[in-house]
Design a protein around this motif. Structure first.
Motif, PDB file in Angstrom:
ATOM      1  N   UNK A 108       0.818  -1.215   0.000  1.00 48.55           N
ATOM      2  CA  UNK A 108       0.000   0.000   0.000  1.00 48.55           C
ATOM      3  C   UNK A 108       0.852   1.264   0.000  1.00 48.55           C
ATOM      4  N   UNK A 109       2.127   1.122   0.433  1.00 49.10           N
ATOM      5  CA  UNK A 109       2.978   2.297   0.596  1.00 49.10           C
ATOM      6  C   UNK A 109       4.396   2.010   0.115  1.00 49.10           C
ATOM      7  N   UNK A 110       5.148   3.094  -0.077  1.00 52.14           N
ATOM      8  CA  UNK A 110       6.570   2.955  -0.355  1.00 52.14           C
ATOM      9  C   UNK A 110       7.262   2.421   0.902  1.00 52.14           C
ATOM     10  N   UNK A 111       8.463   1.967   0.763  1.00 51.21           N
ATOM     11  CA  UNK A 111       9.210   1.441   1.908  1.00 51.21           C
ATOM     12  C   UNK A 111       9.373   2.514   2.976  1.00 51.21           C
ATOM     13  N   UNK A 112       9.699   3.730   2.546  1.00 46.11           N
ATOM     14  CA  UNK A 112       9.917   4.819   3.494  1.00 46.11           C
ATOM     15  C   UNK A 112       8.644   5.158   4.263  1.00 46.11           C
ATOM     16  N   UNK A 113       7.525   5.246   3.554  1.00 50.23           N
ATOM     17  CA  UNK A 113       6.254   5.566   4.207  1.00 50.23           C
ATOM     18  C   UNK A 113       5.849   4.443   5.154  1.00 50.23           C
ATOM     19  N   UNK A 114       6.077   3.196   4.751  1.00 48.93           N
ATOM     20  CA  UNK A 114       5.751   2.058   5.614  1.00 48.93           C
ATOM     21  C   UNK A 114       6.596   2.096   6.887  1.00 48.93           C
ATOM     22  N   UNK A 115       7.866   2.425   6.743  1.00 48.56           N
ATOM     23  CA  UNK A 115       8.748   2.520   7.921  1.00 48.56           C
ATOM     24  C   UNK A 115       8.280   3.635   8.851  1.00 48.56           C
ATOM     25  N   UNK A 117       5.198   4.733   9.220  1.00 49.02           N
ATOM     26  CA  UNK A 117       3.973   4.262   9.874  1.00 49.02           C
ATOM     27  C   UNK A 117       4.319   3.301  10.999  1.00 49.02           C
ATOM     28  N   UNK A 118       5.240   2.384  10.745  1.00 44.08           N
ATOM     29  CA  UNK A 118       5.631   1.416  11.772  1.00 44.08           C
ATOM     30  C   UNK A 118       6.320   2.099  12.943  1.00 44.08           C
ATOM     31  N   UNK A 119       7.144   3.117  12.654  1.00 40.28           N
ATOM     32  CA  UNK A 119       7.787   3.881  13.731  1.00 40.28           C
ATOM     33  C   UNK A 119       6.742   4.605  14.575  1.00 40.28           C
ATOM     34  N   UNK A 120       5.741   5.181  13.909  1.00 43.73           N
ATOM     35  CA  UNK A 120       4.671   5.870  14.635  1.00 43.73           C
ATOM     36  C   UNK A 120       3.904   4.895  15.520  1.00 43.73           C
ATOM     37  N   UNK A 121       3.625   3.715  15.004  1.00 43.05           N
ATOM     38  CA  UNK A 121       2.912   2.707  15.799  1.00 43.05           C
ATOM     39  C   UNK A 121       3.730   2.310  17.018  1.00 43.05           C
ATOM     40  N   UNK A 122       5.039   2.172  16.812  1.00 44.50           N
ATOM     41  CA  UNK A 122       5.911   1.783  17.919  1.00 44.50           C
ATOM     42  C   UNK A 122       5.982   2.888  18.968  1.00 44.50           C
ATOM     43  N   UNK A 123       6.010   4.142  18.513  1.00 45.09           N
ATOM     44  CA  UNK A 123       6.063   5.283  19.430  1.00 45.09           C
ATOM     45  C   UNK A 123       4.770   5.405  20.220  1.00 45.09           C
ATOM     46  N   UNK A 131       8.950  -1.698  25.191  1.00 50.06           N
ATOM     47  CA  UNK A 131      10.016  -2.441  25.865  1.00 50.06           C
ATOM     48  C   UNK A 131      10.215  -3.809  25.215  1.00 50.06           C
ATOM     49  N   UNK A 132       9.099  -4.473  24.887  1.00 47.81           N
ATOM     50  CA  UNK A 132       9.173  -5.776  24.231  1.00 47.81           C
ATOM     51  C   UNK A 132       9.877  -5.657  22.881  1.00 47.81           C
ATOM     52  N   UNK A 133       9.502  -4.649  22.074  1.00 48.05           N
ATOM     53  CA  UNK A 133      10.134  -4.469  20.766  1.00 48.05           C
ATOM     54  C   UNK A 133      11.623  -4.179  20.914  1.00 48.05           C
ATOM     55  N   UNK A 134      11.984  -3.412  21.936  1.00 53.34           N
ATOM     56  CA  UNK A 134      13.395  -3.132  22.177  1.00 53.34           C
ATOM     57  C   UNK A 134      14.137  -4.412  22.551  1.00 53.34           C
TER      58      UNK A 134
END
Length: 163
Positions: A108-115, A117-123, A131-134
């Motif tokens: 649905x997105x470019x690699x950069x946009x997907x990253x 979104x995933x960073x925002x979800x993690x934040x 903590x688990x993801x870390x």
């Protein structure tokens, strides 16, 4: 650069094949009571047999859930082809590179946009999830693996000291 008609047709057929595979005949699983009944009727059944049965059932359910979610993504991509919006990033409006679509035709997105979104979800995730993801990153990072300085080892040391 937008996709050509030939490239779009290539992805359309690729997505149709994926849809066919994902929505095809699935192996019918027995009910848990039938499976447990078969085990309990035997002689010398071990508790591990029941544990294996439960683990197998959980694995089957997980695979079915992943297939269902993937089928939804494939159907969404097919709809985007019909709408004329296939290959356009849903976040930025930029063209998704051909190579990405070749690897992930339902992207649905470019690699950069997907990253992003995933960073925002993690934040935005609760602290225990962050903590688990870390911890997962620590355990899979070659620089921190086997080092006492990683967050994972610090948590384990604290837990061990408290016992």
């Amino acid at each position: 650069m937008a996709l050509t008609k030939e490239q779009t047709q290539h992805f359309y057929h690729k997505l149709l094949n994926m849809q066919k595979e994902l929505s095809g005949e699935k192996k019918k699983t027995q009910s848990m009571t039938e499976e447990v009944g078969e085990l309990s009727n035997g002689v010398d059944n071990h508790m591990a047999d029941h544990g294996t049965l439960v683990t197998d059932r959980m694995t089957d359910q997980t695979v079915k859930e992943i297939d269902r979610e993937l089928l939804e993504e494939v159907n969404h991509a097919l709809q985007k082809i019909k709408d004329g919006t296939y290959g356009i990033c849903e976040k930025t409006g930029q063209d998704i590179p051909y190579e990405r679509l070749e690897a992930v035709p339902y992207a649905r997105m470019t690699v950069e946009a997907q990253a992003d979104v995933e960073d925002d979800l993690e934040t935005d995730a609760p602290s225990f999830e962050r903590e688990f993801h870390q911890q997962v990153k620590d355990l899979s990072n070659k620089e921190t693996i086997d080092q006492k300085s990683s967050q994972t080892y610090e948590i384990l040391d604290r837990e061990q000291d408290s016992n």
